[in-house]
Design an enzyme around this catalytic site. Sequence first.
Site, PDB file in Angstrom:
ATOM      1  N   SER A 100      -1.831  27.031  -5.459  1.00 16.18           N
ATOM      2  CA  SER A 100      -1.522  28.438  -5.713  1.00 16.18           C
ATOM      3  C   SER A 100      -2.041  28.893  -7.070  1.00 16.18           C
ATOM      4  O   SER A 100      -2.146  30.085  -7.332  1.00 16.18           O
ATOM      5  CB  SER A 100      -0.008  28.682  -5.658  1.00 16.18           C
ATOM      6  OG  SER A 100       0.514  28.202  -4.456  1.00 16.18           O
ATOM      7  N   ASP A 111       6.203  21.432 -26.747  1.00 14.01           N
ATOM      8  CA  ASP A 111       6.155  20.089 -26.174  1.00 14.01           C
ATOM      9  C   ASP A 111       7.204  20.043 -25.071  1.00 14.01           C
ATOM     10  O   ASP A 111       7.834  21.056 -24.770  1.00 14.01           O
ATOM     11  CB  ASP A 111       6.457  19.022 -27.244  1.00 14.01           C
ATOM     12  CG  ASP A 111       5.881  17.657 -26.859  1.00 14.01           C
ATOM     13  OD1 ASP A 111       6.167  17.210 -25.733  1.00 14.01           O
ATOM     14  OD2 ASP A 111       5.134  17.082 -27.663  1.00 14.01           O
ATOM     15  N   TYR A 168       8.700  15.942   0.461  1.00 14.57           N
ATOM     16  CA  TYR A 168       8.434  17.242  -0.152  1.00 14.57           C
ATOM     17  C   TYR A 168       8.214  17.128  -1.639  1.00 14.57           C
ATOM     18  O   TYR A 168       7.506  17.948  -2.227  1.00 14.57           O
ATOM     19  CB  TYR A 168       9.551  18.233   0.194  1.00 14.57           C
ATOM     20  CG  TYR A 168       9.511  18.538   1.665  1.00 14.57           C
ATOM     21  CD1 TYR A 168       8.414  19.213   2.193  1.00 14.57           C
ATOM     22  CD2 TYR A 168      10.485  18.093   2.530  1.00 14.57           C
ATOM     23  CE1 TYR A 168       8.313  19.438   3.541  1.00 14.57           C
ATOM     24  CE2 TYR A 168      10.386  18.325   3.884  1.00 14.57           C
ATOM     25  CZ  TYR A 168       9.299  18.995   4.384  1.00 14.57           C
ATOM     26  OH  TYR A 168       9.190  19.202   5.724  1.00 14.57           O
ATOM     27  N   TRP A 180       7.059   0.084   3.954  1.00 14.96           N
ATOM     28  CA  TRP A 180       7.574   0.805   2.779  1.00 14.96           C
ATOM     29  C   TRP A 180       8.926   1.433   3.075  1.00 14.96           C
ATOM     30  O   TRP A 180       9.664   1.809   2.181  1.00 14.96           O
ATOM     31  CB  TRP A 180       6.575   1.855   2.292  1.00 14.96           C
ATOM     32  CG  TRP A 180       6.675   3.197   2.952  1.00 14.96           C
ATOM     33  CD1 TRP A 180       6.068   3.563   4.108  1.00 14.96           C
ATOM     34  CD2 TRP A 180       7.426   4.341   2.513  1.00 14.96           C
ATOM     35  NE1 TRP A 180       6.388   4.857   4.422  1.00 14.96           N
ATOM     36  CE2 TRP A 180       7.226   5.364   3.462  1.00 14.96           C
ATOM     37  CE3 TRP A 180       8.241   4.606   1.412  1.00 14.96           C
ATOM     38  CZ2 TRP A 180       7.816   6.622   3.352  1.00 14.96           C
ATOM     39  CZ3 TRP A 180       8.834   5.864   1.318  1.00 14.96           C
ATOM     40  CH2 TRP A 180       8.616   6.844   2.269  1.00 14.96           C
ATOM     41  N   HIS A 220      13.200  12.019   3.388  1.00 11.50           N
ATOM     42  CA  HIS A 220      12.570  13.265   3.753  1.00 11.50           C
ATOM     43  C   HIS A 220      12.353  14.199   2.574  1.00 11.50           C
ATOM     44  O   HIS A 220      11.259  14.695   2.384  1.00 11.50           O
ATOM     45  CB  HIS A 220      13.212  13.963   4.947  1.00 11.50           C
ATOM     46  CG  HIS A 220      12.199  14.881   5.548  1.00 11.50           C
ATOM     47  ND1 HIS A 220      11.178  14.429   6.324  1.00 11.50           N
ATOM     48  CD2 HIS A 220      11.966  16.193   5.352  1.00 11.50           C
ATOM     49  CE1 HIS A 220      10.366  15.424   6.596  1.00 11.50           C
ATOM     50  NE2 HIS A 220      10.817  16.513   6.027  1.00 11.50           N
ATOM     51  N   ARG A 276       1.880   1.467  15.093  1.00  9.63           N
ATOM     52  CA  ARG A 276       1.456   1.279  13.711  1.00  9.63           C
ATOM     53  C   ARG A 276       1.865  -0.113  13.238  1.00  9.63           C
ATOM     54  O   ARG A 276       2.632  -0.803  13.891  1.00  9.63           O
ATOM     55  CB  ARG A 276       2.070   2.364  12.822  1.00  9.63           C
ATOM     56  CG  ARG A 276       3.566   2.312  12.740  1.00  9.63           C
ATOM     57  CD  ARG A 276       4.146   3.560  12.128  1.00  9.63           C
ATOM     58  NE  ARG A 276       4.033   3.558  10.672  1.00  9.63           N
ATOM     59  CZ  ARG A 276       4.850   4.235   9.856  1.00  9.63           C
ATOM     60  NH1 ARG A 276       5.828   4.965  10.350  1.00  9.63           N
ATOM     61  NH2 ARG A 276       4.686   4.196   8.561  1.00  9.63           N
ATOM     62  N   HIS A 304      14.914  13.275  12.048  1.00  7.97           N
ATOM     63  CA  HIS A 304      13.739  13.374  12.923  1.00  7.97           C
ATOM     64  C   HIS A 304      12.828  12.161  12.770  1.00  7.97           C
ATOM     65  O   HIS A 304      11.911  11.988  13.546  1.00  7.97           O
ATOM     66  CB  HIS A 304      12.980  14.695  12.709  1.00  7.97           C
ATOM     67  CG  HIS A 304      12.295  14.839  11.388  1.00  7.97           C
ATOM     68  ND1 HIS A 304      12.228  16.019  10.716  1.00  7.97           N
ATOM     69  CD2 HIS A 304      11.638  13.958  10.619  1.00  7.97           C
ATOM     70  CE1 HIS A 304      11.561  15.850   9.576  1.00  7.97           C
ATOM     71  NE2 HIS A 304      11.194  14.606   9.508  1.00  7.97           N
ATOM     72  N   HIS A 305      13.121  11.319  11.764  1.00 10.88           N
ATOM     73  CA  HIS A 305      12.384  10.058  11.659  1.00 10.88           C
ATOM     74  C   HIS A 305      13.009   9.009  12.568  1.00 10.88           C
ATOM     75  O   HIS A 305      12.525   7.887  12.641  1.00 10.88           O
ATOM     76  CB  HIS A 305      12.425   9.541  10.216  1.00 10.88           C
ATOM     77  CG  HIS A 305      11.748  10.456   9.241  1.00 10.88           C
ATOM     78  ND1 HIS A 305      10.424  10.333   8.924  1.00 10.88           N
ATOM     79  CD2 HIS A 305      12.200  11.519   8.545  1.00 10.88           C
ATOM     80  CE1 HIS A 305      10.091  11.274   8.048  1.00 10.88           C
ATOM     81  NE2 HIS A 305      11.155  12.014   7.810  1.00 10.88           N
ATOM     82  N   THR A 317       6.608  27.056   5.626  1.00 14.35           N
ATOM     83  CA  THR A 317       5.303  26.447   5.389  1.00 14.35           C
ATOM     84  C   THR A 317       4.201  27.384   5.872  1.00 14.35           C
ATOM     85  O   THR A 317       3.169  27.549   5.205  1.00 14.35           O
ATOM     86  CB  THR A 317       5.202  25.093   6.119  1.00 14.35           C
ATOM     87  OG1 THR A 317       6.410  24.368   5.871  1.00 14.35           O
ATOM     88  CG2 THR A 317       4.038  24.290   5.615  1.00 14.35           C
ATOM     89  N   HIS A 352       0.844  -1.198   0.000  1.00 13.80           N
ATOM     90  CA  HIS A 352       0.000   0.000   0.000  1.00 13.80           C
ATOM     91  C   HIS A 352       0.881   1.250   0.000  1.00 13.80           C
ATOM     92  O   HIS A 352       0.684   2.160  -0.801  1.00 13.80           O
ATOM     93  CB  HIS A 352      -0.936  -0.011   1.213  1.00 13.80           C
ATOM     94  CG  HIS A 352      -1.557   1.320   1.515  1.00 13.80           C
ATOM     95  ND1 HIS A 352      -2.543   1.878   0.735  1.00 13.80           N
ATOM     96  CD2 HIS A 352      -1.316   2.224   2.497  1.00 13.80           C
ATOM     97  CE1 HIS A 352      -2.886   3.051   1.231  1.00 13.80           C
ATOM     98  NE2 HIS A 352      -2.151   3.298   2.303  1.00 13.80           N
ATOM     99  N   SER A 366      12.780   6.044 -13.991  1.00 10.50           N
ATOM    100  CA  SER A 366      11.654   6.759 -14.604  1.00 10.50           C
ATOM    101  C   SER A 366      11.500   8.156 -14.011  1.00 10.50           C
ATOM    102  O   SER A 366      11.366   9.140 -14.742  1.00 10.50           O
ATOM    103  CB  SER A 366      10.383   5.935 -14.398  1.00 10.50           C
ATOM    104  OG  SER A 366       9.254   6.743 -14.530  1.00 10.50           O
ATOM    105  N   SER A 367      11.552   8.245 -12.678  1.00  6.02           N
ATOM    106  CA  SER A 367      11.402   9.564 -12.046  1.00  6.02           C
ATOM    107  C   SER A 367      12.519  10.500 -12.444  1.00  6.02           C
ATOM    108  O   SER A 367      12.292  11.684 -12.676  1.00  6.02           O
ATOM    109  CB  SER A 367      11.444   9.440 -10.521  1.00  6.02           C
ATOM    110  OG  SER A 367      10.423   8.648 -10.078  1.00  6.02           O
ATOM    111  N   GLU A 410      11.887  13.239  -0.296  1.00  8.86           N
ATOM    112  CA  GLU A 410      10.810  12.549  -1.006  1.00  8.86           C
ATOM    113  C   GLU A 410       9.437  13.038  -0.536  1.00  8.86           C
ATOM    114  O   GLU A 410       8.518  13.228  -1.334  1.00  8.86           O
ATOM    115  CB  GLU A 410      10.942  11.038  -0.781  1.00  8.86           C
ATOM    116  CG  GLU A 410       9.746  10.200  -1.193  1.00  8.86           C
ATOM    117  CD  GLU A 410       9.514  10.160  -2.696  1.00  8.86           C
ATOM    118  OE1 GLU A 410      10.479  10.412  -3.442  1.00  8.86           O
ATOM    119  OE2 GLU A 410       8.382   9.887  -3.114  1.00  8.86           O
ATOM    120  N   LYS A 464       3.484  30.103   3.422  1.00  9.96           N
ATOM    121  CA  LYS A 464       2.626  29.673   2.308  1.00  9.96           C
ATOM    122  C   LYS A 464       1.154  29.722   2.709  1.00  9.96           C
ATOM    123  O   LYS A 464       0.317  30.259   1.990  1.00  9.96           O
ATOM    124  CB  LYS A 464       3.000  28.251   1.883  1.00  9.96           C
ATOM    125  CG  LYS A 464       4.338  28.221   1.197  1.00  9.96           C
ATOM    126  CD  LYS A 464       4.547  26.918   0.495  1.00  9.96           C
ATOM    127  CE  LYS A 464       5.407  27.088  -0.722  1.00  9.96           C
ATOM    128  NZ  LYS A 464       4.725  27.532  -1.898  1.00  9.96           N
TER     129      LYS A 464
END
Lengths: 375, 527, 194
Positions: free
Chosen positions: B270, B107, B259, B143, B255, B452, B304-305, B330, B78, B171-172, B257, B333
């Site tokens: 926006s 293009d 963002y 994950w 991290h 979790r 921080h993870h 943040t 998931h 790909s990315s 990732e 924004k």
Amino acid sequence: MRVSALPLLLAVAGGVPAARADWSLNMTPGVTEISQAVFDLHMTIFWICVAIGVVVFGVMLWSIFHHRKSKGAQAKHFHENTLVEIIWTVIPFVILIGMAVPATATLIKMYDKSEADLDIQVTGYQWKWRYQYLGEDIDFFSNLSTPREQISNDSEKGENYLLEVDNPLVIPADKKVRFLITSNDVIHSWWVPAFAVKKDAVPGFINEAWTRVPKPGIYRGQCAELCGVDHGFMPVVVEVKPQAEYEQWLADVRAAKAEQAAAAQQEISFDELMAQGEQVYNRACAACHQVTGEGLPNVFPALKGSAMVLQDMAGHIDIVLNGKSGTAMQAFRDQLSAVELAAVITYERNAWGNDTGEMVSPAEISQRTAASATE
Amino acid sequence: MTTLHQSVKQTEQHGPATGLTRWLYTTNHKDIGTLYLWFSFIMFLTGGCMALMIRAELFQPGLQLIDPEFFNQMTTMHGLIMVFGAVMPAFVGLANWMVPMMVGAPDMALPRMNNWSFWILPFAFGLMLSTLFMEGGAPNFGWTFYAPLSTTYAPPSVTFFIFAVHMMGISSIMGAINIIATILNLRAPGMTMMKLPLFVWTWLITAFLLIAVMPVLAGVVTMMLMDIHFGTSFFNAAGGGDPVLFQHVFWFFGHPEVYIMILPAFGIVSEIIPTFARKRLFGYASMVYATASIAFLSFIVWAHHMFTVGLPLAGELFFMFATMLIAVPTGVKVFNWVATMFHGSLTFETPMLFALAFVVLFTIGGFSGLMLAIAPADFQYHDTYFVVAHFHYVLVPGAIFAIMAGAYYWLPKWTGHYYNERLGRWHFWLSFIGVNITFFPMHFIGLAGMPRRIPDYALQFADFNMVASIGAFIFGFSQLLFLYIVIATIRGGEKAGDKVWEQPTGLEWTLPSPAPYHTFAEPPEVK
Amino acid sequence: MDAMQRKNLRLVRRLILGCLLMFCFGFALVPLYDVFCKVTGLNGKVLNVGPVSIGGQDLARTIKVQLIAVNNEGMPWLFKAQTPQLEVHPGETRKTAYLAHNPTASRMVAQAIPSVAPSEAAQYLHKVNCFCFDQQPLEGFETREMPLLFVVDPELPSHIKTITLSYTLFDITPKSEQHTELIGDRSTTRRIWL
């Protein structure tokens, strides 16, 4: 400050019958000075966030209600204001500093390195905990004791469903206890919410954490880091006892150990071994090999009809005692007593139609374990 | 090598091919955008079904529907599918469609690479999903695939998982290179950097983040591969490695990732809020700088993870302070969006509803993020449902709602038809209510102490889990309504004019609706 | 090749180079991490090995050194510290040992991995000689005493009064069996029980 926040959702969810559970909304304040400090910090930050939220969402809602086109609102064409932008960069910064100060103070308190009264080595195993008291000859495993039938919904769930163990960790009240946390296999995390102690158990490395619990009682927690299939089934239970009772417990454990050693020398009937073996098997082996002895295809081997179980008695004893390297099969020598080991091996050799009729006596087992302990 | 110019010329003469080959061989940014968007929607439903299986099992305590081993495979798949298969490709799809039209380019800069970067994805995810049918089962280590659970203790399918991650990484990266090249080299004359629409700006910064961190992900899975098959010991303590090193390298990728999955969402919102507030975006320049500083800060907050792995005091303090700092840009924004609405002339079409829900719910996710940043409190939150609530608040009503908002906003431009506004609002309200019923109670069960990734839980967590499961099914099934709305809009509906909305800004609204197969063959002049 | 194509190619080349650099950076994090650990004592990695010259003992201070033994999964050896707790003065070179016994019938090879708590103390614990420097083979049913020689640096911060040194024993038999001749210096070990 200790009010449970956001009773709002209670109202929303009120329609659902509150079966056996409580609608607990907030973090536990816990019972230690540290957990109390963490709780206060949590609430402080929470209320700051609520305050900011009220202001921001307030302005937003105001605009949504009053500046809508359907009410004839005309757009005012301003689109920048350096002063405002500087102000709303600086104010959050100041608020953050306000948060960082108590957070840092609490963190420093948590990292206190002063002398502990008792050191306990906590080792995570897939999927149980082992507690070794340094300087005392006390060393035991702590397994989930919730019966399998409760998990499979075949019987009514008990009050402490999934949060109960056979041997809880026992510590004296009001003493600084240091935990030296490590792991035997993968990363686990030892967590007792009431103490605000959560520390990862990393294989090959040692981590430390400490607590000082003023109030005797039973405190429950769980493994917090995904550690494999039974990650949800390795709770932590800590029993805090007053000093005198703690010492009594120490004496009891030692006495029980001596008794076990004596029991290992006595003859036990086949039926008794089988009865006890079934219990031990369901507790220690069934998680992998399954209650039916059929294992899980390609993951855990079946014991029912297994060549080793049916023929190779020495190999069978060896693998139960010493485990098998490179697989999930652990060494049970330290985890079970000689009587339990004899019982479970006997059980495996005779259950599920294995019917070898062979029996292993506790004396045989203790001979093998004693031989290796001669030092 | 086909140049952009040739490719545009060729198809201009011949028009789009017909049948399957149109999609297989296409180098047209609009076709590829469409492919990305459909692919991500299919993945969204696939990952969603897995989430529903998880929620169904957690409806009541006890093991009912799936065994713990399969449960772990579901949580892992998931997460991977939603992150790499649903959210990221959806943003790339939107970028493919909109970036050339927004900067006035004919293009994407590298059309063939564009085709390639899309067509890798179905194979990557085919490989990933095929692990479900392999001996020993699919990846079951979450994950975040922490070693040694994902190396020494992993099922054999981990090797396929590693290759799948490599493929989607490639790909990315190709997608990111293409977007950067388009934005930097193909802007219409007069389209200066500080005139770029914010969606383009946020994607430019995202693309640089991708280039910086996807190779690190590739590195970390390569190290895993070497540990598993070639006897190295990067993460194995027995050979002098360190399992905690894995977490450092992973989160150095992980991290930024996070963002990558939210910055383009900022861009979409926006674009939408000014259109429906009939007012220019407040603080354009500060939006750009805030995005850039968030991207920069994302590189220095990874640990921080890992507050509970046993970092020294100084490390905890550094990562705590750095993480708290992210709240500043943040906040800027959010304040800018609110200021844009303030004294506007607001209407509430479906895209605006999703954008408003984004602002509110993303901010709530931001608040829980701030709470998680406080290291001492994180000892209680870490690896509980509080974290699950937090990141689902920033990803579902955050990233996904922004994608939905963008889809509704640009659908008339893509198809030439308005969607059914009444159904759109139904979709919004069902999703909004579903999301909150699902994820808000997770805050409570997390604070109450539920870890979790567990398939079964203690009785005191039962009630809120039941509520969350009900919400999940409401949210999940309302997405079928979205599918219906999109298909109905493609097939017909009220005709949309060039501008679609009352006062939208941007070059894409100067084009006819539906946007012709080729646009801006001659670059427009931007004043 | 038109100018635009050249411009694109140049940009693509740079971006791909950036990707490659970041890929390498991912691997560079491995040694960087070791440096980081050494500076901060992260994870209690003990990196100070080999002979040291420490000037003078600090007899006024006594440090409690706890020695812990952990068996990693699938490691059946009996493994424990000879003396689980020692009192040492900073600067004093102390000798102690761990006891290991292989209860299986076959030859096995082990590697011990050290770790120190609190992690800040790691850089002040010097190992002059340690069984963890080498892989340790034991024949079936063999028992051995494995020596450890260490010094606590007098620079140890004053708030640290207890140092815990743990060894986790890993079974590495399958990997090292091919080159057993190269490892295991038996002169430093002594058979005490067979």
